[in-house]
Design a protein around this motif. Structure first.
Motif, PDB file in Angstrom:
ATOM      1  N   ASP A 195      99.605 -29.079  49.583  1.00  9.08           N
ATOM      2  CA  ASP A 195      99.618 -30.075  49.176  1.00  9.08           C
ATOM      3  C   ASP A 195     101.074 -31.216  48.616  1.00  9.08           C
ATOM      4  OD1 ASP A 195     100.941 -29.299  46.996  1.00  9.08           O
ATOM      5  OD2 ASP A 195     100.170 -28.810  45.522  1.00  9.08           O
ATOM      6  N   ASP A 196     101.432 -30.473  49.007  1.00  2.00           N
ATOM      7  CA  ASP A 196     103.447 -31.523  49.052  1.00  2.00           C
ATOM      8  C   ASP A 196     103.922 -31.627  50.675  1.00  2.00           C
ATOM      9  OD1 ASP A 196     105.262 -33.466  49.456  1.00  2.00           O
ATOM     10  OD2 ASP A 196     106.674 -32.755  48.289  1.00  2.00           O
ATOM     11  N   GLU A 244      89.323 -29.756  51.143  1.00  3.07           N
ATOM     12  CA  GLU A 244      90.778 -29.568  51.837  1.00  3.07           C
ATOM     13  C   GLU A 244      91.513 -30.247  52.652  1.00  3.07           C
ATOM     14  OE1 GLU A 244      93.328 -24.930  51.692  1.00  3.07           O
ATOM     15  OE2 GLU A 244      91.480 -24.761  52.633  1.00  3.07           O
ATOM     16  N   ARG A 283      92.298 -33.304  52.076  1.00  2.69           N
ATOM     17  CA  ARG A 283      93.493 -33.480  50.836  1.00  2.69           C
ATOM     18  C   ARG A 283      94.899 -33.438  51.444  1.00  2.69           C
ATOM     19  NH1 ARG A 283      89.959 -30.425  47.561  1.00  2.69           N
ATOM     20  NH2 ARG A 283      90.920 -28.474  48.513  1.00  2.69           N
ATOM     21  N   CYS A 284      94.725 -32.360  52.465  1.00  4.64           N
ATOM     22  CA  CYS A 284      96.317 -32.515  53.366  1.00  4.64           C
ATOM     23  C   CYS A 284      96.150 -33.839  53.947  1.00  4.64           C
ATOM     24  CB  CYS A 284      95.871 -30.707  53.952  1.00  4.64           C
ATOM     25  SG  CYS A 284      97.330 -30.556  55.381  1.00  4.64           S
ATOM     26  N   ALA A 296      97.813 -36.429  51.484  1.00  6.17           N
ATOM     27  CA  ALA A 296      98.783 -35.784  51.247  1.00  6.17           C
ATOM     28  C   ALA A 296      99.750 -36.122  52.433  1.00  6.17           C
ATOM     29  CB  ALA A 296      99.106 -34.574  50.722  1.00  6.17           C
TER      30      ALA A 296
END
Length: 530
Positions: A356-357, A404, A407-408, A411
């Protein structure tokens, strides 16, 4: 031209290792047929079309060019006659979460000056000591491990080193992790994070991989090269060289099973039913494809059982795009580091999730060695970028959902934006690949891009060697010894071809002879018959 001998060799897969072996075997007189299931040779050296422009979506860093010089020399030719190579003045740009930035250069003095400005005189002294240690590790392991047949284990490696080499073996750091070694080497945590990244070059975590992987820093210091036209040109040049040596390359030829008789490999069967007979079969695929039984029971028993999910190397989430960029200029190779490196790897390897980071590697393929943008990209108003984010090799266990993945991706672009780099791709222009995609592209891997992870002091000794338990079946590629990465894969092809020629020396009609040089020609893909 080399005289042909009785060794009919079928190579399954036209990746770099298979092509390197094809050149050496054909130049040595073997009758070589390379069977590739895709429409063109190259394996992981692939391209994707984005906004009408080809973007390399595989390996992006070219080092140890002497390995490839040797392949062309084995055929009586010169690499420089077929590819235009330029040594990059820069190694990479490194951008940290606190906003600081450090460029490393081909010129060690420039790197020392940059480190001094970045972190002070103490860090310069630490960097010099680290470079000396990395060089020592490389010079110790290159002749007895990386460029030699797989040793039987740590004791076999010590035996190869001999009495004078034993002290060097003891000091290379195999018993400690890369992160621990770097923590002792560098007082600045940003420099620890920078050099820890080299563990990911073979799909490993710096918190579990041995300190010996610091040798990669020395490899890059010795030269990072840019290939005019893109990395895929290397595969084209090797394929054309193999054909000039007399090898036949058949694309669109999907191997379904190994053929055997009396406990020996006798050829392969294609998906359409055609049988291609051979005295030797060289599998340029992940060892997991064999151990999973994807080529039949005999091939499955020829290698060790599949590695456990936890033993797999990293996979990746990748994004290729053509985009407008605003902010600091890029170099060819750029790394944007996450805030918490340990948490990032814990999430990937223990949590089995996309980060996620994430740390984001960006290859800006329209930039030269000093970061200047090509005229074509400047005119287009967009430049080709390839982003790589570390990911778990779970492509065969679960799908990676759209949510998913999104989101990645968000990020990753947020990480770039926080560093001042704003990327504005046209809508719908991105080409994405997840571990699930890599699992489909490279069967038997689960999406792992580097075979077995180098976690622990003995992991490297557990990679399979060139010879298998089935007579006549050999193995090469990034999952085999000596490991992953373009030069290592090419060396595995050399080691396999040497083993094949040595094992069949008594049947050769004549000594190997080099193929004379010639003009560059493109490979000629042919459709499978039958």
């Amino acid at each position: 031209m080399a005289q042909r001998n009785s060794v009919r060799t079928v190579i399954v897969g036209a990746g770099v290792a298979g092509l390197a072996a094809a050149v050496r075997l054909a130049a040595g007189g073997a009758a070589v047929t390379v069977l590739e299931k895709e429409g063109r040779p190259g394996g992981k050296l692939r391209t994707a079309l984005v906004e009408g422009r080809a973007v390399d979506v595989g390996p992006t860093v070219f080092t140890l060019r002497d390995v490839f010089d040797d392949i062309f020399a084995a055929a009586g030719e010169r690499l420089d006659d077929h590819l235009t190579l330029e040594r990059s003045e820069t190694i990479a740009r490194h951008v940290f979460s606190d906003g600081s930035r450090l460029d490393l250069f081909a010129d060690a003095a420039r790197s020392e000056e940059a480190i001094g400005d970045f972190a002070g005189a103490r860090s310069v002294a630490e960097y010099r000591a680290f470079c000396a240690r990395a060089r020592d590790v490389y010079e110790t392991l290159a002749p007895i491990f990386m460029r030699a047949e797989r040793p039987s284990g740590p004791l076999g490696l010590v035996a190869r080193a001999g009495p004078t080499g034993l002290p060097a073996i003891l000091r290379i750091g195999a018993q400690t992790t890369l992160w621990k070694a770097l923590s002792a080497e560098f007082s600045d945590p940003r420099l620890r994070q920078l050099f820890a990244r080299y563990a990911t070059y073979n799909g490993s975590s710096p918190f579990a991989a041995p300190a010996t992987l610091m040798l990669i820093a020395h490899v890059e210091q010795e030269g990072v090269w840019l290939i005019e036209g893109g990395m895929h040109r290397l595969a084209e040049a090797l394929a054309a060289l193999a054909e000039r040596c007399g090898a036949t390359i058949r694309c669109g030829a999907d191997v379904e099973a190994m053929e055997t008789r009396a406990g020996r490999a006798t050829g392969v069967r294609l998906a359409g039913g055609e049988v291609v007979p051979a005295d030797v079969v060289l599998a340029n695929c992940d060892a997991g494809a064999l151990s999973d039984g994807l080529f039949g029971e005999a091939a499955r028993r020829a290698v060790d059982p599949p590695i456990q999910r936890s033993e797999r190397s990293l996979s990746a989430f990748t994004i290729a795009l053509a985009a407008r960029t605003e902010g600091p200029d890029l170099l060819r190779h750029n790394v944007f580091f996450s805030r918490d490196y340990r948490r990032e790897f814990d999430r990937i390897l223990s949590g089995r999730a996309l980060p996620d980071d994430p740390t984001v590697y960006v290859c800006a393929s329209d930039r030269d060695g000093e970061g200047a943008l090509s005229a074509e990209a400047a005119q287009a108003g967009t430049e080709r970028l390839f982003l790589i984010i570390n990911a778990p090799a779970d492509g065969d266990f679960r799908p990676f959902s759209a949510e998913e993945v999104e989101r990645c991706a968000s990020a990753a672009f947020s990480r770039l934006a926080e560093s001042g780099l704003r990327v504005a791709p046209p809508p719908g222009s991105m080409h994405r690949s997840t571990p699930s995609d890599f699992a489909r592209l490279f069967p038997g891997t689960g999406g792992a891009l580097y075979g077995r992870a180098s976690h622990g002091s003995t992991a490297s000794f557990r990679r399979p060697g060139a010879r298998t338990r089935l007579k006549g079946l050999y193995l090469c590629g990034g999952s085999a010894h000596p490991g992953a990465g373009l030069p290592m894969a090419a060396l595995s092809g050399k080691i396999a071809s040497d083993a094949i020629l040595a094992d069949h020396a008594s049947t050769r009609a004549s000594r190997p002879a080099a193929m004379p040089g010639g003009m560059w020609t493109r490979f000629r893909p042919t459709e499978p018959s039958g």
